[in-house]
Design an enzyme around this catalytic site. Structure first.
Site, PDB file in Angstrom:
ATOM      1  CB  CYS A  45      -0.921   0.003   1.218  1.00 10.71           C
ATOM      2  SG  CYS A  45      -1.959   1.486   1.335  1.00 10.71           S
ATOM      3  CG  PHE A  46       2.463   2.742  -3.498  1.00 13.81           C
ATOM      4  CD1 PHE A  46       3.845   2.728  -3.517  1.00 13.81           C
ATOM      5  CD2 PHE A  46       1.787   1.836  -4.295  1.00 13.81           C
ATOM      6  CE1 PHE A  46       4.541   1.847  -4.328  1.00 13.81           C
ATOM      7  CE2 PHE A  46       2.471   0.949  -5.115  1.00 13.81           C
ATOM      8  CZ  PHE A  46       3.847   0.956  -5.131  1.00 13.81           C
TER       9      PHE A  46
END
Length: 276
Positions: free
Chosen positions: A117-118
């Site tokens: 998850c950025f």
């Protein structure tokens, strides 16, 4: 890989900026305008709005923090794998064994990795999946609630009608043209942009939430789904949901606190512990 690392820096900054702007708009513009009353400074409707907004945002931020503070990395890995340039796995992860992946962005071995998850800047796996799902739920709720309040503000302050279902299809292009022609203020144009940002984030978060809930119920991760693999620890949907949300899952719906015991360091030990 450099682009992924850059995205890993930009995405959290975007989230923080959107959060600050949302708080500012609610307390500096929306609340005083929509819920103003000549009789009392704070009325019941204003208190209800503030309570709902703070509850939604508090849970979104709380689960966001818990997602970061509970990484799914393996504490037992002492050797960092090195992938060859022609590694057949995805560019951001390399499959090892026993449900473990080496994330090329985090530079860590992740237990039961689902995806990177950025927005949180870390991988989603066995230890923080619950928090990520609740983060998605409350982020979508906060954005869609802000969208409704923003529409109410534009209706009151600028007399924009949203009765026509096609309004959202024409609002942004028309507002863009009016802004560059000097017919509307920069604040009004900015608020219109924020409506679309809230709508976009809200819908994307709903999609993430539905996808992750389905995968969790099936006992599968996104990495396994992409490769057409079944989970190595597949169980019933009830057992799979309990593994992630715990037996006190109701508490976790309202408060971002741990509701499941985890044994960090080894996914197989964790799984055996949960099914003893």
């Amino acid at each position: 890989m450099g682009k992924l690392k850059l995205l890993n820096t930009i995405a959290p900054a975007y989230f923080y900026a959107a959060t600050v702007v949302t708080f500012a708009l609610h307390f500096l513009l929306f609340t005083p305008t929509i819920f103003q009353s000549s009789d009392v400074t704070i009325n019941p409707a204003m208190l209800a709005h503030i309570s709902i907004f703070l509850f939604l945002m508090g849970n979104a931020l709380g689960n966001y923090i818990m997602t970061i503070r509970n990484p799914s990395e393996s504490a037992n890995e002492t050797v960092i794998p090195v992938c060859s340039p022609d590694c057949p796995d995805r560019i951001d992860a390399h499959y090892l064994l026993n449900g473990r992946h080496f994330c090329k962005v985090c530079k860590k071995v992740i237990l039961k990795r689902d995806h990177h998850c950025f927005f949180t800047g870390n991988c989603i796996g066995n230890r923080n999946m619950r928090y990520f799902i609740m983060f998605s739920i409350y982020t979508s709720s906060s954005c869609l609630y802000s969208l409704v309040i923003g529409v109410a503000y534009l209706t009151i302050e600028y007399s924009i009608s949203f009765e026509n279902p096609l309004t959202f299809l024409t609002l942004l292009p028309l507002s863009t043209g009016y802004f560059f022609l000097g017919l509307i203020s920069g604040l009004q144009f900015f608020l219109v942009i924020m409506l679309y940002i809230w709508l976009g984030i809200g819908l994307v978060s709903v999609g993430f939430c539905c996808q992750q809930l389905l995968l969790v119920a099936r006992g599968q991760t996104w990495c396994e789904l992409q490769k057409g693999q079944l989970s190595e620890c597949r169980g019933t949907w009830r057992a799979n949901l309990t593994d992630v949300f715990g037996s006190h899952w109701v508490l976790g719906l309202f408060v971002p606190v741990p509701t499941v015991e985890t044994v960090p360091g080894n996914w197989q030990v964790y799984h055996d512990h949960k099914h003893d």
